[in-house]
Design an enzyme around this catalytic site. Structure first.
Site, PDB file in Angstrom:
ATOM      1  N   ALA A  61       0.854  -1.190   0.000  1.00  0.00           N
ATOM      2  CA  ALA A  61       0.000   0.000   0.000  1.00  0.00           C
ATOM      3  C   ALA A  61       0.891   1.240   0.000  1.00  0.00           C
ATOM      4  O   ALA A  61       2.024   1.195   0.497  1.00  0.00           O
ATOM      5  CB  ALA A  61      -0.890  -0.019   1.230  1.00  0.00           C
ATOM      6  N   GLY A 100       0.693  -5.080   1.040  1.00  0.00           N
ATOM      7  CA  GLY A 100      -0.423  -5.164   0.103  1.00  0.00           C
ATOM      8  C   GLY A 100       0.009  -5.771  -1.225  1.00  0.00           C
ATOM      9  O   GLY A 100      -0.816  -6.351  -1.940  1.00  0.00           O
TER      10      GLY A 100
HETATM   11  C1  LIG Z   1     -10.685   4.094  10.573  1.00  0.00           C
HETATM   12  C2  LIG Z   1      -9.655   3.614   9.625  1.00  0.00           C
HETATM   13  C3  LIG Z   1     -10.182   2.651   8.647  1.00  0.00           C
HETATM   14  C4  LIG Z   1      -9.107   2.178   7.812  1.00  0.00           C
HETATM   15  C5  LIG Z   1      -9.448   2.249   6.403  1.00  0.00           C
HETATM   16  C6  LIG Z   1      -8.340   1.917   5.548  1.00  0.00           C
HETATM   17  C7  LIG Z   1      -8.588   0.582   4.942  1.00  0.00           C
HETATM   18  C8  LIG Z   1      -7.437   0.296   4.079  1.00  0.00           C
HETATM   19  C9  LIG Z   1      -7.161  -1.143   4.065  1.00  0.00           C
HETATM   20  C10 LIG Z   1      -5.862  -1.264   3.421  1.00  0.00           C
HETATM   21  C11 LIG Z   1      -5.123  -2.426   3.931  1.00  0.00           C
HETATM   22  C12 LIG Z   1      -3.713  -2.182   3.619  1.00  0.00           C
HETATM   23  C13 LIG Z   1      -2.914  -3.354   3.985  1.00  0.00           C
HETATM   24  C14 LIG Z   1      -1.574  -3.172   3.419  1.00  0.00           C
HETATM   25  C15 LIG Z   1      -0.710  -2.380   4.005  1.00  0.00           C
HETATM   26  C16 LIG Z   1       0.599  -2.182   3.397  1.00  0.00           C
HETATM   27  O1  LIG Z   1       0.931  -2.675   2.355  1.00  0.00           O
HETATM   28  S1  LIG Z   1       1.644  -1.186   4.247  1.00  0.00           S
HETATM   29  C17 LIG Z   1       3.103  -1.161   3.267  1.00  0.00           C
HETATM   30  C18 LIG Z   1       3.854  -2.431   3.359  1.00  0.00           C
HETATM   31  N1  LIG Z   1       5.090  -2.322   2.626  1.00  0.00           N
HETATM   32  C19 LIG Z   1       6.223  -2.014   3.215  1.00  0.00           C
HETATM   33  O2  LIG Z   1       6.311  -1.875   4.401  1.00  0.00           O
HETATM   34  C20 LIG Z   1       7.410  -1.868   2.314  1.00  0.00           C
HETATM   35  C21 LIG Z   1       8.104  -0.595   2.621  1.00  0.00           C
HETATM   36  N2  LIG Z   1       9.230  -0.376   1.735  1.00  0.00           N
HETATM   37  C22 LIG Z   1      10.409  -1.006   1.908  1.00  0.00           C
HETATM   38  O3  LIG Z   1      10.610  -1.835   2.757  1.00  0.00           O
HETATM   39  C23 LIG Z   1      11.483  -0.601   0.960  1.00  0.00           C
HETATM   40  O4  LIG Z   1      11.214   0.672   0.496  1.00  0.00           O
HETATM   41  C24 LIG Z   1      11.672  -1.563  -0.235  1.00  0.00           C
HETATM   42  C25 LIG Z   1      10.382  -1.771  -0.975  1.00  0.00           C
HETATM   43  C26 LIG Z   1      12.214  -2.913   0.260  1.00  0.00           C
HETATM   44  C27 LIG Z   1      12.695  -0.939  -1.220  1.00  0.00           C
HETATM   45  O5  LIG Z   1      13.886  -0.654  -0.510  1.00  0.00           O
HETATM   46  P1  LIG Z   1      15.022   0.270  -1.174  1.00  0.00           P
HETATM   47  O6  LIG Z   1      15.258  -0.177  -2.541  1.00  0.00           O
HETATM   48  O7  LIG Z   1      16.144   0.289  -0.209  1.00  0.00           O
HETATM   49  O8  LIG Z   1      14.394   1.709  -1.300  1.00  0.00           O
HETATM   50  P2  LIG Z   1      13.903   2.726  -0.172  1.00  0.00           P
HETATM   51  O9  LIG Z   1      14.894   3.807  -0.037  1.00  0.00           O
HETATM   52  O10 LIG Z   1      13.495   2.011   1.040  1.00  0.00           O
HETATM   53  O11 LIG Z   1      12.566   3.276  -0.842  1.00  0.00           O
HETATM   54  C28 LIG Z   1      12.616   4.071  -2.017  1.00  0.00           C
HETATM   55  C29 LIG Z   1      11.555   5.122  -1.917  1.00  0.00           C
HETATM   56  O12 LIG Z   1      10.278   4.485  -1.966  1.00  0.00           O
HETATM   57  C30 LIG Z   1       9.485   4.903  -0.864  1.00  0.00           C
HETATM   58  N3  LIG Z   1       8.611   3.774  -0.505  1.00  0.00           N
HETATM   59  C31 LIG Z   1       8.956   2.511  -0.313  1.00  0.00           C
HETATM   60  N4  LIG Z   1       7.890   1.756  -0.021  1.00  0.00           N
HETATM   61  C32 LIG Z   1       6.822   2.588  -0.035  1.00  0.00           C
HETATM   62  C33 LIG Z   1       5.437   2.402   0.170  1.00  0.00           C
HETATM   63  N5  LIG Z   1       4.908   1.194   0.440  1.00  0.00           N
HETATM   64  N6  LIG Z   1       4.653   3.476   0.075  1.00  0.00           N
HETATM   65  C34 LIG Z   1       5.140   4.685  -0.230  1.00  0.00           C
HETATM   66  N7  LIG Z   1       6.466   4.932  -0.443  1.00  0.00           N
HETATM   67  C35 LIG Z   1       7.291   3.893  -0.347  1.00  0.00           C
HETATM   68  C36 LIG Z   1      10.501   5.218   0.211  1.00  0.00           C
HETATM   69  O13 LIG Z   1       9.944   6.068   1.155  1.00  0.00           O
HETATM   70  C37 LIG Z   1      11.611   5.869  -0.601  1.00  0.00           C
HETATM   71  O14 LIG Z   1      11.263   7.196  -0.867  1.00  0.00           O
HETATM   72  P3  LIG Z   1      11.887   8.416  -0.020  1.00  0.00           P
HETATM   73  O15 LIG Z   1      11.317   8.289   1.368  1.00  0.00           O
HETATM   74  O16 LIG Z   1      11.408   9.614  -0.713  1.00  0.00           O
HETATM   75  O17 LIG Z   1      13.356   8.212  -0.021  1.00  0.00           O
END
Ligand SMILES: CCCCCCCCCCCCC/C=C/C(=O)SCCNC(=O)CCNC(=O)[C@H](O)C(C)(C)COP(=O)(O)OP(=O)(O)OC[C@H]1O[C@@H](n2cnc3c(N)ncnc32)[C@H](O)[C@@H]1OP(=O)(O)O
Length: 718
Positions: A61, A100
């Site tokens: 997500a 996600g």
């Molecule tokens: C009352 C409330 C009701 C609620 C209603 C809502 C309902 C919604 C239901 C939805 C259910 C959702 C369930 C799912 C949830 C999720 O998926 S949460 C996200 C899970 N994923 C992660 O945790 C992965 C996070 N990312 C990483 O671990 C790493 O980034 C990577 C993918 C392994 C890549 O690593 P690397 O190559 O070292 O790059 P980075 O420097 O870490 O990242 C590069 C830039 O990308 C940005 N980024 C990474 N992941 C995300 C992301 N998931 N979303 C947005 N941005 C992301 C990261 O921040 C970096 O950017 P900068 O910060 O600008 O440097």
């Protein structure tokens, strides 16, 4: 968004497009829904492949969308649309399938992964649970124990492990998209009855109750107050007690509780903070994007004590040639043996090739002459370090970066011993240096932006999170530790015991209370520093024993050291241990008697100090120093401080870091308590609120990302 194409006439390919990790933003979700409908409606299309642009399936997500008004099609119905499709849908997993992203893949009927791909449900690290069906589908697919382990730790599995667990159907060393297209063609028209995970029966086994009880006990023990791991176990539990639809309702209910929690906000803030610190800047305007690092092929380490050994291991594992210098032959041999062992264990643990041949050992400092970067890692002794820097200045080739591993000494004083002070920076590693992720990179007033950029880059190569900080006593981490420790000592004087103070801090979430940490690192370390500062006055009595420079001072630590109580290494400190080097801290009746006798000698009347006061005085004094550090321009922003405290000082991650925590409590509340305690203890400087917190509180406590606007830029020569 998502891009649609048709391959080989009959396979619809949906490509997620949202760089850099194809996170499931509103536009991507909309794109998936639209293209799925298209693929399902085109009669020529017999099967579908979902993949991600640029060799990355999906990072989950879009975390940046959390909190804002979430728009676009929701994830859960989107995944149900895929799973319910009458045409086979195959996920082509390259790079990452996380959160996600993996839940999307679990909604597909088949999963093909590249051998280098990583898969996981890391939501727990963001204070959440896999809320798009992950807690209900994964246990149905791979069983409860494996699902619980993956979901509660959030760790990434390799493709090979995912295959073994049954998460993916096939692993390829070639293009996963090509393999998926081929696979999709082969399964076109086949029944999908056995491929929809949501229809799988609930996991059953006679020992499920025991498994859940054990898992709950384990997460409660290791979570240190974090609620997400516990909630993850509850959600997985629903997969065995409820039918799928009801389980999904329970998952959503639990997800909503976490989603709005302060802990989730803290962990998501921390996720971005850890990435933001690499975009460093200094008060004079030097920046990460305008400063070019120098190439470093060969590095040298001087001094092979505990720190030097760990640093050598880190450099070698980063692929650099290393010259490791220790002038005493016997110590050199011992170090060589120890480093080889460390490298061997690490290679085994990480499954990487042994880097032993990267290090050459030498008794002479002359051996570092052709190194591109030298890290001096001798004892924390300014005179010794100065001598080494004078030597290095004469020996090293022009342009060599000279770094010192110090936890608080003046970088500028060392730089002034060399002919090129612009090439001198501090690299403050944390013990054990090959394990701890944090590196404080300290720029002095004369360090060049290029030198700073090189040290930051070097930290990254070693797998560290490097934070650029200005030069001052103790830099960021240890400078903030001083008022925190001071309060802990004062609390003992006023009636608390080390156990009480530690318990309060551990309940807050610290891995160890301040006195246990002090025993672990050795009381003599601080004693030596205080002696060098002229603070230790043996045998002093009366009022003057507890005052230095007009401010309150506690000699308790000095008195313990005078008794030879240096902590774990001597088997006695703030606690007692079963033997020197023992690890299990036990309350020490001797110490309690000593404190009583000390209080009586100084006319201090012990009082019962409540939990709240202990916590506020320790934490708010530390936070106040953090604001002073921001005001002084030593840290560029609150994120830098928070990352340092979480990675280097055991601050609980689910509380975001001290500066985030201050914002969460409310700056006006923190200010009010500081003012109160300062009124009660006017002779304690650390409790006097600094002007930045006053300014922020007076400006209606802006959110943390706006604090930088309130910091006056100090002048720097860098
Ligand atoms: C009352 C409330 C009701 C609620 C209603 C809502 C309902 C919604 C239901 C939805 C259910 C959702 C369930 C799912 C949830 C999720 O998926 S949460 C996200 C899970 N994923 C992660 O945790 C992965 C996070 N990312 C990483 O671990 C790493 O980034 C990577 C993918 C392994 C890549 O690593 P690397 O190559 O070292 O790059 P980075 O420097 O870490 O990242 C590069 C830039 O990308 C940005 N980024 C990474 N992941 C995300 C992301 N998931 N979303 C947005 N941005 C992301 C990261 O921040 C970096 O950017 P900068 O910060 O600008 O440097």
């Amino acid at each position: 968004m998502a891009f649609y194409s048709r391959v080989s006439g009959s396979v619809g390919v949906i490509t997620l497009q949202n760089p850099p990790v194809n996170a499931l933003s509103a536009a991507v979700r909309q794109g998936i829904v639209d293209t799925m409908h298209r693929a399902l409606s085109e009669p020529e299309v017999k099967s579908v492949v979902i993949c991600g642009q640029n060799g990355k399936f999906c990072g989950g997500a879009d975390i940046r969308e959390f909190g804002a008004n979430m728009r676009g099609p929701p994830l859960v119905p989107m995944i149900h649309l895929i799973e319910a499709a009458e045409k086979p849908v195959v996920a082509a997993i390259e790079g990452v399938a996380l959160g996600g992203g993996l839940e999307l893949a679990l909604g597909c009927h088949y999963r093909i992964a590249h051998s280098k791909a990583r898969l996981g449900l890391p939501e727990v690290t963001l204070g959440l649970l896999p809320g798009a069906g992950g807690t209900q589908r994964l246990p149905r697919l791979i069983g409860v124990p494996a699902a619980l382990e993956l979901i509660t730790t959030g760790r990434h599995a390799t493709a090979a492990e995912a295959l073994q667990l049954g998460i993916v159907d096939e692993v390829t060393d070639h293009s996963a998209v090509d393999a998926a297209v081929k696979f999709a063609q082969s399964v076109a028209g086949k029944s999908l009855d056995a491929r929809r995970i949501s229809t799988y029966p609930r996991p059953r086994s006679p020992d499920l109750a025991e498994i859940f009880e054990k898992a709950m006990k384990e997460v409660r023990r290791s979570a240190r107050g974090a609620i997400a791991p516990v909630t993850c176990v509850q959600a997985v539990h629903a997969s065995v007690t409820l039918p799928y639809a009801k389980g999904m309702e329970r998952e959503r209910e639990l997800f909503s509780t976490l989603f709005t929690s302060g802990q989730a906000h803290a962990l998501q803030y921390y996720f971005f903070a850890q990435r933001a610190v690499s975009r460093w800047s200094t008060p004079s305007g030097a920046r990460w994007d305008t400063s070019k690092p120098r190439p470093v092929h060969k590095a040298a380490v001087i001094g092979l004590g505990t720190m030097g050994r760990g640093i050598s291991v880190s450099l070698a594992q980063a692929g650099l040639s290393v010259v490791a210098v220790e002038t005493q032959e016997k110590q050199l041999l011992e170090a060589k043996q120890a480093v080889s062992g460390m490298l061997e264990r690490s290679a085994k643990r990480r499954g990487v090739p042994l880097a032993d041949d990267k290090i050459k050992y030498n008794c002479s400092v002359q051996a570092v002459a052709d190194a591109d970067l030298v890290i001096e890692a001798v004892f924390e002794d300014m005179a010794l370090k100065k001598t080494i820097f004078q030597q290095l200045s004469g020996i090293c080739k022009p342009g060599t970066l000279l770094c010192t591993n110090t936890s608080g000494l003046d970088i500028d004083e060392l730089a002034s011993q060399t002919q090129s002070p612009e090439l001198v920076v501090g690299m403050h590693f944390f013990a054990p240096a090959h394990v701890m992720k944090l590196l404080e990179v300290v720029y002095g007033p004369r360090s060049s932006p290029e030198a700073l950029a090189t040290a930051m880059e070097m930290g990254k190569k070693m797998g560290k999170v490097s934070v650029a900080v200005g030069n001052c006593r103790g830099f960021v981490g240890n400078r903030m530790l001083k008022p925190y420790l001071e309060q802990a000592f004062f609390l003992l004087e006023e009636g608390a015991t080390p156990e009480q103070v530690d318990q309060v801090l551990e309940e807050f979430g610290f891995a160890m209370g301040v006195f246990k940490v002090s025993d672990l690192s050795g009381l003599d370390v601080g004693w030596k520093v205080r002696k060098a500062d002229g603070l230790v006055v043996p045998g002093s009595t009366g009022k003057s024993a507890r005052i230095r420079g007009g401010s309150r001072y506690s000699p308790l630590g000095d008195l313990l050291c005078e008794q030879g109580r240096f902590g774990q290494k001597t088997g006695r400190g703030w606690y007692q241990y079963d033997k020197p080097g023992g690890r299990v801290a036990k309350p020490d009746p001797w110490l309690h008697g000593f404190l009583e006798e000390y209080r009586a000698r100084h006319g201090l009347v012990a009082r019962r100090i409540d939990h709240q006061e202990m916590l506020e005085r320790c934490l708010y004094a530390l936070i106040n120093e953090g604001f002073q550090i921001l005001q002084d321009g030593i840290a560029a922003g609150p994120e830098d401080i928070d990352v340092i405290y979480v990675l280097g000082y055991g601050w609980p991650r689910h509380r975001g870091g001290p500066m985030f925590y201050a914002g969460l409590v409310g700056l006006d509340k923190v200010l009010e308590r500081l003012e109160h305690y300062h009124q009660v203890y006017p002779d304690v400087l650390g409790l006097k609120p600094c002007s930045l917190i006053r300014k922020l509180a007076a400006s209606s406590s802006p959110p943390i990302h706006r604090w930088r606007e309130f910091i006056q830029k100090p002048r720097s020569q860098l």
